[in-house]
Design a protein around this motif. Structure first.
Motif, PDB file in Angstrom:
ATOM      1  N   GLY A  55      49.128  24.258  81.837  1.00 32.25           N
ATOM      2  CA  GLY A  55      50.385  24.597  81.188  1.00 32.25           C
ATOM      3  C   GLY A  55      50.336  24.331  79.702  1.00 32.25           C
ATOM      4  N   VAL A  56      50.939  25.231  78.920  1.00 29.75           N
ATOM      5  CA  VAL A  56      51.066  25.025  77.478  1.00 29.75           C
ATOM      6  C   VAL A  56      52.546  24.975  77.126  1.00 29.75           C
ATOM      7  N   ILE A  57      52.904  24.042  76.272  1.00 28.15           N
ATOM      8  CA  ILE A  57      54.277  23.879  75.825  1.00 28.15           C
ATOM      9  C   ILE A  57      54.469  24.654  74.530  1.00 28.15           C
ATOM     10  N   GLU A  58      55.513  25.459  74.467  1.00 33.24           N
ATOM     11  CA  GLU A  58      55.824  26.165  73.224  1.00 33.24           C
ATOM     12  C   GLU A  58      56.393  25.174  72.210  1.00 33.24           C
ATOM     13  N   THR A  59      55.862  25.211  71.005  1.00 30.41           N
ATOM     14  CA  THR A  59      56.303  24.304  69.957  1.00 30.41           C
ATOM     15  C   THR A  59      56.285  25.055  68.633  1.00 30.41           C
ATOM     16  N   SER A  60      56.387  24.333  67.541  1.00 27.19           N
ATOM     17  CA  SER A  60      56.265  24.914  66.204  1.00 27.19           C
ATOM     18  C   SER A  60      55.143  24.199  65.476  1.00 27.19           C
ATOM     19  N   GLU A  68      53.742  17.016  62.792  1.00 26.01           N
ATOM     20  CA  GLU A  68      54.432  15.751  62.544  1.00 26.01           C
ATOM     21  C   GLU A  68      54.314  14.794  63.717  1.00 26.01           C
ATOM     22  N   THR A  69      54.408  15.298  64.944  1.00 26.21           N
ATOM     23  CA  THR A  69      54.259  14.405  66.103  1.00 26.21           C
ATOM     24  C   THR A  69      52.813  13.960  66.274  1.00 26.21           C
ATOM     25  N   ASP A  70      51.877  14.850  65.998  1.00 23.41           N
ATOM     26  CA  ASP A  70      50.463  14.509  66.136  1.00 23.41           C
ATOM     27  C   ASP A  70      50.067  13.404  65.159  1.00 23.41           C
ATOM     28  N   LEU A  71      50.430  13.582  63.891  1.00 19.56           N
ATOM     29  CA  LEU A  71      50.094  12.569  62.891  1.00 19.56           C
ATOM     30  C   LEU A  71      50.788  11.240  63.201  1.00 19.56           C
ATOM     31  N   MET A  78      48.766  29.164  66.855  1.00 21.93           N
ATOM     32  CA  MET A  78      48.073  27.915  67.170  1.00 21.93           C
ATOM     33  C   MET A  78      47.987  27.735  68.681  1.00 21.93           C
ATOM     34  N   ILE A  79      46.804  27.378  69.145  1.00 21.95           N
ATOM     35  CA  ILE A  79      46.649  26.850  70.502  1.00 21.95           C
ATOM     36  C   ILE A  79      45.993  25.479  70.337  1.00 21.95           C
ATOM     37  N   ALA A  80      46.630  24.458  70.872  1.00 21.93           N
ATOM     38  CA  ALA A  80      46.178  23.090  70.633  1.00 21.93           C
ATOM     39  C   ALA A  80      45.925  22.371  71.950  1.00 21.93           C
ATOM     40  N   PRO A  81      44.667  22.320  72.398  1.00 20.75           N
ATOM     41  CA  PRO A  81      44.369  21.541  73.606  1.00 20.75           C
ATOM     42  C   PRO A  81      44.676  20.065  73.365  1.00 20.75           C
ATOM     43  N   LYS A  82      45.295  19.417  74.327  1.00 21.19           N
ATOM     44  CA  LYS A  82      45.593  17.998  74.176  1.00 21.19           C
ATOM     45  C   LYS A  82      44.506  17.172  74.848  1.00 21.19           C
ATOM     46  N   ALA A  83      43.290  17.409  74.402  1.00 23.16           N
ATOM     47  CA  ALA A  83      42.120  16.693  74.912  1.00 23.16           C
ATOM     48  C   ALA A  83      40.953  16.959  73.970  1.00 23.16           C
ATOM     49  N   PRO A  84      39.967  16.052  73.927  1.00 23.19           N
ATOM     50  CA  PRO A  84      38.769  16.295  73.126  1.00 23.19           C
ATOM     51  C   PRO A  84      37.999  17.509  73.647  1.00 23.19           C
ATOM     52  N   GLY A  85      37.183  18.092  72.770  1.00 22.62           N
ATOM     53  CA  GLY A  85      36.422  19.275  73.137  1.00 22.62           C
ATOM     54  C   GLY A  85      35.610  19.147  74.422  1.00 22.62           C
ATOM     55  N   PRO A  86      34.827  18.077  74.585  1.00 28.91           N
ATOM     56  CA  PRO A  86      34.046  17.962  75.821  1.00 28.91           C
ATOM     57  C   PRO A  86      34.891  18.026  77.090  1.00 28.91           C
ATOM     58  N   SER A  87      36.088  17.438  77.056  1.00 27.43           N
ATOM     59  CA  SER A  87      36.978  17.485  78.221  1.00 27.43           C
ATOM     60  C   SER A  87      37.514  18.895  78.441  1.00 27.43           C
ATOM     61  N   VAL A  88      37.774  19.618  77.341  1.00 26.06           N
ATOM     62  CA  VAL A  88      38.234  21.001  77.441  1.00 26.06           C
ATOM     63  C   VAL A  88      37.188  21.848  78.168  1.00 26.06           C
ATOM     64  N   GLY A 133      48.156  21.897  76.873  1.00 28.81           N
ATOM     65  CA  GLY A 133      48.090  22.178  75.442  1.00 28.81           C
ATOM     66  C   GLY A 133      49.427  22.606  74.880  1.00 28.81           C
ATOM     67  N   LEU A 134      49.397  22.953  73.613  1.00 28.82           N
ATOM     68  CA  LEU A 134      50.567  23.444  72.900  1.00 28.82           C
ATOM     69  C   LEU A 134      50.274  24.846  72.375  1.00 28.82           C
ATOM     70  N   VAL A 135      51.314  25.636  72.196  1.00 27.59           N
ATOM     71  CA  VAL A 135      51.164  26.973  71.636  1.00 27.59           C
ATOM     72  C   VAL A 135      52.293  27.197  70.638  1.00 27.59           C
ATOM     73  N   ALA A 136      51.960  27.819  69.503  1.00 20.31           N
ATOM     74  CA  ALA A 136      52.965  28.025  68.458  1.00 20.31           C
ATOM     75  C   ALA A 136      52.632  29.253  67.631  1.00 20.31           C
ATOM     76  N   VAL A 137      53.651  29.786  66.983  1.00 20.20           N
ATOM     77  CA  VAL A 137      53.505  30.926  66.084  1.00 20.20           C
ATOM     78  C   VAL A 137      54.153  30.568  64.752  1.00 20.20           C
ATOM     79  N   ALA A 138      53.397  30.710  63.667  1.00 19.87           N
ATOM     80  CA  ALA A 138      53.939  30.467  62.328  1.00 19.87           C
ATOM     81  C   ALA A 138      54.334  31.767  61.636  1.00 19.87           C
TER      82      ALA A 138
END
Length: 329
Positions: A178-183, A189-192, A127-137, A149-154
């Motif tokens: 910068g991207v923060i490593e997460t799960s 859970e934090t996003d929702l 997962m790569i998760a930009p913490k912004a809407p697409g137009p801002s990205v 953003g965030l980065v994770a591996v399942a």
């Protein structure tokens, strides 16, 4: 302490010779696809034939295929269609192409975390998760910057899944900031929770409650609109730039004192207990089950709530004020 990766710690090498099939060309799809292409990656688009997004992708110069065909052609399949349709699309059109050591990518972990999508064990899931809407990205990338953003591996069948995830994050421009490593679990859970309790649910209800309190006590709706909604952007901008305490220093002493002493009366222990209940509903899967069922029924509750909200006085007053402001501005 969170692990944060920047450009110096990420390489595009894992993407060399790989085809990235971006599934969907909406808000995030168009931004991430264009950014990755501009970073030198081979990108194709998977999308239902004939809709507006197919045409937009073709106009932008991409090779566009039906989703099933794009999944076959892609070494990396990056799912950027809405959560509520991902599982159906994956099971019917993407799954037949999996199982050969491909990489399955997401920008939100909902369907993986709640097991609506279950990829083969020999495929990587990232997962790569930009913490912004697409137009801002897209805009920030074109300006030479990026968004965090965030980065994770399942699943890491290859042993190189994180390298691929970081390469994609770099290609999109996220590691410029910068991207923060997460799960997947933490991201979902934090996003929702953030959406429900603060960003979408909490703020919207607070705005309407404040507006209704003033109007019901006889104040003009237009004045109530400015005080409870319009000025919120100014406060949020200050918080975004300077933090909560920076915002406190920027407002008047009267506003600061009133906020510090009365704010806890609004967000009190009962509010916090309700937040804990919301979080538990997310963690135990209750919300996910409710949302999936809602969509399976055609989203009748959501449609009804949308109709009711459109008729709220704050929407009618707001439309008039925005039109007036545009004319005057």
């Amino acid at each position: 302490m969170a692990k944060i990766y920047t450009d110096e710690e990420a390489s595009l090498d894992p993407l060399e010779g790989k085809t990235i099939a971006v599934i969907g060309y909406g808000s995030q799809g168009h931004a991430q696809a264009q950014n990755m292409r501009d970073s030198g990656c081979e990108v194709i688009i998977g999308n239902p034939r004939g809709d507006e997004f197919w045409e937009k992708a073709e106009s932008a110069g991409f090779d566009v295929y039906e989703i099933s065909e794009a999944a076959k052609r892609g070494d990396i399949i990056h799912m950027l269609i809405p959560d509520e349709v991902q599982a159906k699309v994956y099971n019917e059109q993407v799954a037949p192409a999996m199982g050969s050591g491909k990489v399955l990518g997401f920008s939100h972990g909902f369907n993986i975390h709640f097991k609506e999508i279950v990829p083969p064990r020999d495929d990587d899931v990232i997962m790569i998760a930009p913490k912004a809407p697409g137009p801002s990205v897209r805009e920030s990338y074109e300006e030479g910057s990026g968004v965090p953003g965030l980065v994770a591996v399942a699943q890491d069948s290859s042993g190189e899944a994180m390298d691929v995830a970081l390469a994609m994050a770099k290609a999109v421009g996220l590691t410029r900031i910068g991207v923060i490593e997460t799960s997947f679990e933490e991201e979902v859970e934090t996003d929702l929770f953030g959406e429900q309790s603060v960003l979408v649910g909490g703020v919207s209800e607070m705005i309407k409650a404040g507006f209704e309190t003033l109007v019901e006590d006889g104040y003009q709706p237009e004045v109530a609109y400015f005080e409870c909604l319009n000025e919120l952007k100014l406060i949020v901008d200050l918080i975004h730039k300077q933090g909560i305490e920076g915002m406190m220093r920027a407002v008047s002493n009267t506003a600061e004192y009133g906020g510090r002493t009365r704010g806890p009366r609004i967000v009190d222990e009962d509010t916090r207990k309700e937040m804990e209940k919301l979080l538990e509903d997310i963690k135990d899967g209750s919300f996910a089950k409710e949302w999936i069922t809602e969509n399976q029924r055609g989203a009748p509750n959501l449609k009804e709530m949308r109709e009711e909200a459109e008729d709220h006085l704050i929407e009618r007053v707001g439309k008039e004020i925005r039109e007036w402001s545009d004319i005057e501005g």
